[in-house]
Design an enzyme around this catalytic site. Structure first.
Site, short mmCIF file in Angstrom:
data_model
loop_
_atom_site.label_atom_id
_atom_site.label_comp_id
_atom_site.label_asym_id
_atom_site.label_seq_id
_atom_site.Cartn_x
_atom_site.Cartn_y
_atom_site.Cartn_z
N ASP A 85 0.91 -1.15 0.00
CA ASP A 85 0.00 0.00 0.00
C ASP A 85 0.94 1.19 0.00
OD1 ASP A 85 -1.53 2.20 0.56
OD2 ASP A 85 -2.77 1.21 2.07
N HIS A 86 1.08 1.83 -1.16
CA HIS A 86 2.19 2.79 -1.29
C HIS A 86 2.07 3.96 -0.31
CE1 HIS A 86 -0.73 4.65 -4.06
NE2 HIS A 86 -0.18 5.78 -3.68
N HIS A 140 -5.87 2.82 2.02
CA HIS A 140 -5.16 4.01 2.52
C HIS A 140 -5.80 4.60 3.78
CE1 HIS A 140 -3.41 3.54 -1.31
NE2 HIS A 140 -4.20 4.32 -2.01
#
Ligand code: NDP
Length: 517
Positions: A204-205, A267
Site C-alpha cells: 500500500d504505497h 489508505h
C-alpha cells in the site's frame, strides 16, 4: 549500533546507522506486467533512483516480464523514457545509467503457459551465473489483479517460489488485494499455497510516504503528545484523502470498484490505524502490525442498516459522461464515513474519513481536533466559543505539521486570535529530499523488512469493515446517492453530515482561516 547523539538541531538521532547503510543481498527483481503504466511511471524510476543513491547491490538485475513484443533493447529504451519523465533522479544527474541499463532484461510470456515459466527459470539461472545474483529473487505482481493467482500458481509449479537456506524468494503484490472479504481470503489462500506469509509483501504505497512514517516518529519519539492522545483531550479526528483528478482512463477498474474499495479499504484505514494504535514495544514488522491489527479489530463495524446514519455517498456530476462508464452507474466517487474505535483510548471519539475524486485539491491530511477548554475565564459574547486547538498533519502536498492555538491580540483589552505554529519539511530539510514511496518500499522488500507492508490478517480485517458498508449501499437502507460539482469539496450533504454532530470539516491541515505566526 545506535547513534545516540542528542544535540540539536539538525542531528540524526536514534538512527540505526547499520540499517541505513545495509545494501540488499545480490538479487534479481522480476516484474510481471513490465510493459504497463506502474512499471513505467513508478517501479523503474524508483529502482533507478535507488541505483543513483548507491542503495542497490552491485550484483543486481531486473527482468521485465509481459506479453508485449519487446526485447532487451526496446525494454531498456522504454525504461529510459520512463525514468527521464518520472524519476526523482534523472540519467543526466547521475552516472548510474549505463551500468543500470546493462542489468535490464526482458522476457516475453503467456501468463498461463507453463513453458513461459520454464524459460523464465532458465533465464534466471543464466543471469545468476552471469551477474552473480545468488538466486535471490523478488517477484513483483504489477498486472491486472485477475492474473495474480495465475502467476503465483505458475511460479509455484515451476519451482521458482521455494527459498533455500542460501537464497530467498519474495513476492510483492500490488493493490487491489481482493474485491471484497471473500475474494481477499481466497487470494490469501492461493498465495499461501505457494508462498509462506513471511515471503509476501502486500504493498500500500501510502505506507511508503515519509510523512506517513513520520506519524510513528511524531507519536512515539515525542513525550508531550502521548498524554493528550486519547478521548480525554481529543474531540474527534478527521482523515482526508482528496484527489483533484477525475476518472482518467481507469473506468474499467474504477467503475467496478468505487471510492470505498479504491481508497477506504486500504489508505484511509491504514492512516486511521497509525493514528489510533498503541505504542508498539519495538520497531519491527510483527510488533507494528500487531498493534495496527488491534485497532482494526476495535473499530465498530457499520451495519448495512446503519449506512444512512454513518455514511455519505456521492458521485461527481460529470462522472456518467466519462468514457467507459455506464450512463446509469451508481458507483460513488466520493464518500464520508464516521467510525468509532471501541477501546479505552478512543471510546466515543469519532473518526471522520472522507475521500473523493474531482475534488477542489489533491491533499492528504489528518486533523486532530482537541476538546474545548473546560472553563473559560475570559468573557465571550453569549453563544460564542473559542476555537479549539487543532493539530494538522499534512501528508501531501506542503508536507508538514501545524498546531493551531489561541494568542492574545496585542493592545488594550483581552482579545484573542487563532494562530498557527508550523513545521514544513521543505523549510527544515530542503527541497526534493523526500524519496518516493515506491523507492522506500522496494528497498525495504529487497532488505526483507515487511514493517511497511500489509499482513494477511490486516487486509482481511479491513475488508470485513468495508463489506457491510458496500452491502448497505446496495440494499434498501442505502443513503440517496448525492451529486457534486467537480472542483468542490463534495456534496452539501457531507457538510450536513458532520454539522449534525456540531462539528465542521477542517481544511488546510486544520488551519481554516488561521493566520500564520
Ligand atoms: P496496466 O493496465 O498498465 O497493466 C500492466 C500490464 O499487465 C500491461 O502492460 C499488460 O502487459 C499486462 N496485462 C495482462 N493482461 C492484461 C489485461 N487483460 N489487460 C490489461 N493488461 C494486461 O496496469 P498498471 O501498470 O497501471 O498497474 C499494475 C497493477 O498495479 C494493477 O493491479 C493496478 O491496480 C496496480 N496499481 C497501479 C497503479 C498505477 O499508478 N498505475 C497505482 C496503484 C496500483 P502485456 O500485455 O504486455 O502482458
Amino acid at each position: 549500533m545506535i547513534d545516540t547523539i542528542s544535540a540539536y538541531p539538525g542531528e540524526t538521532r536514534f538512527v540505526e546507522q547499520e540499517v541505513l547503510r545495509k545494501i540488499p543481498d545480490p538479487c534479481v527483481f522480476v516484474i510481471f506486467g513490465a510493459s504497463g503504466d506502474l512499471t513505467h511511471r513508478k517501479l523503474m524510476p524508483s529502482l533507478f533512483s535507488l541505483a543513483c543513491e548507491g542503495l542497490l547491490p552491485e550484483k543486481f538485475a531486473v527482468v521485465g516480464v509481459a506479453r508485449s513484443e519487446l526485447d532487451d533493447d526496446s525494454f531498456r529504451q522504454k525504461v529510459k523514457a520512463g525514468i527521464e519523465s518520472h524519476s526523482r533522479l534523472k540519467p543526466d544527474e547521475c552516472s548510474a545509467w549505463d551500468d543500470f541499463a546493462q542489468s535490464l532484461f526482458y522476457h516475453r510470456v503467456n501468463y498461463d503457459d507453463p513453458a513461459s515459466y520454464k524459460a523464465l527459470k532458465k533465464l534466471l539461472t543464466k543471469i545468476d551465473k552471469q551477474q552473480g545474483t545468488s538466486c535471490n529473487c523478488l517477484f513483483y505482481l504489477s498486472t491486472p489483479p485477475l492474473l495474480y493467482p495465475v502467476i503465483v500458481g505458475q511460479l509455484g509449479n515451476a519451482g521458482l517460489a521455494q527459498p533455500s537456506e542460501q537464497n530467498w524468494r519474495r513476492i510483492i503484490v500490488e493493490k487491489p488485494f481482493g474485491h471484497n472479504l471473500a475474494t481477499a481470503v481466497e487470494l490469501n489462500q492461493q498465495i499461501h499455497e505457494v508462498f509462506d506469509e513471511s515471503q509476501v509483501y502486500r504493498i500500500d504505497h501510502y505506507l511508503g510516504k515519509e510523512t506517513v512514517q513520520n506519524l510513528l516518529v511524531f507519536r512515539f519519539a515525542n513525550a508531550i503528545f502521548e498524554p493528550l492522545w486519547n478521548r480525554n483531550y481529543i474531540d474527534h479526528v478527521q482523515i482526508t484523502v482528496a484527489e483533484e483528478v477525475g476518472l482518467g482512463n481507469r473506468a474499467g477498474y474504477y467503475d467496478t470498484a468505487g471510492v470505498i474499495r479504491d481508497m477506504f479499504q486500504n489508505h484511509l484505514l491504514q492512516l486511521l490505524s497509525l493514528t489510533a494504535m498503541e505504542p508498539p514495544a519495538e520497531f519491527n514488522a510483527t510488533a507494528l502490525r500487531d498493534e495496527k491489527v488491534k485497532v482494526l479489530k476495535a473499530i465498530r463495524p457499520i451495519k448495512p442498516e446503519e449506512v444512512g446514519t454513518y455514511t455519505v455517498r456521492a458521485q461527481y456530476r460529470t462522472y456518467r459522461d466519462e468514457e467507459g462508464v455506464s450512463t446509469l452507474t451508481e458507483t460513488p466517487t466520493f464518500a464520508a464515513i464516521k467510525l468509532f474505535v471501541d477501546n479505552w483510548r478512543w471510546r466515543n471519539v469519532p473518526f471522520y474519513l472522507r475521500s473523493g475524486k474531482a475534488l477542489a485539491n489533491k491533499v492528504t491530511e489528518i486533523s486532530i481536533q482537541f476538546r474545548h477548554v473546560p472553563h473559560l475565564m475570559f468573557p465571550l459574547q453569549p453563544g460564542k466559543q473559542l476555537p479549539p486547538n487543532v493539530l494538522g498533519l499534512c501528508l501531501q502536498p506542503n508536507e508538514g505539521m501545524h498546531l493551531r492555538f489561541e494568542t492574545k491580540i496585542p493592545g488594550a483589552g483581552m482579545r484573542s486570535q487563532s494562530v498557527d505554529m508550523s513545521f514544513l519539511y521543505e523549510q527544515d530539510f530542503g527541497k526534493n529530499t523526500l524519496p518516493g514511496a515506491y523507492e522506500r518500499l522496494i528497498l525495504d522488500a529487497l532488505q526483507g523488512d515487511a514493517s511497511l507492508f500489509t499482513r494477511s490478517d490486516e487486509i482481511e480485517l479491513a475488508w470485513a469493515l468495508v463489506d457491510p458498508i458496500l452491502a448497505g449501499w446496495a440494499g434498501q437502507h442505502a443513503p440517496v446517492l448525492a451529486f457534486y460539482e467537480s472542483g468542490t469539496w463534495g456534496p452539501g450533504k457531507t457538510d450536513e453530515f458532520i454539522q449534525a454532530d456540531g462539528r465542521k470539516w477542517l481544511y488546510g491541515c486544520g488551519r481554516n482561516g488561521v493566520s500564520s505566526t
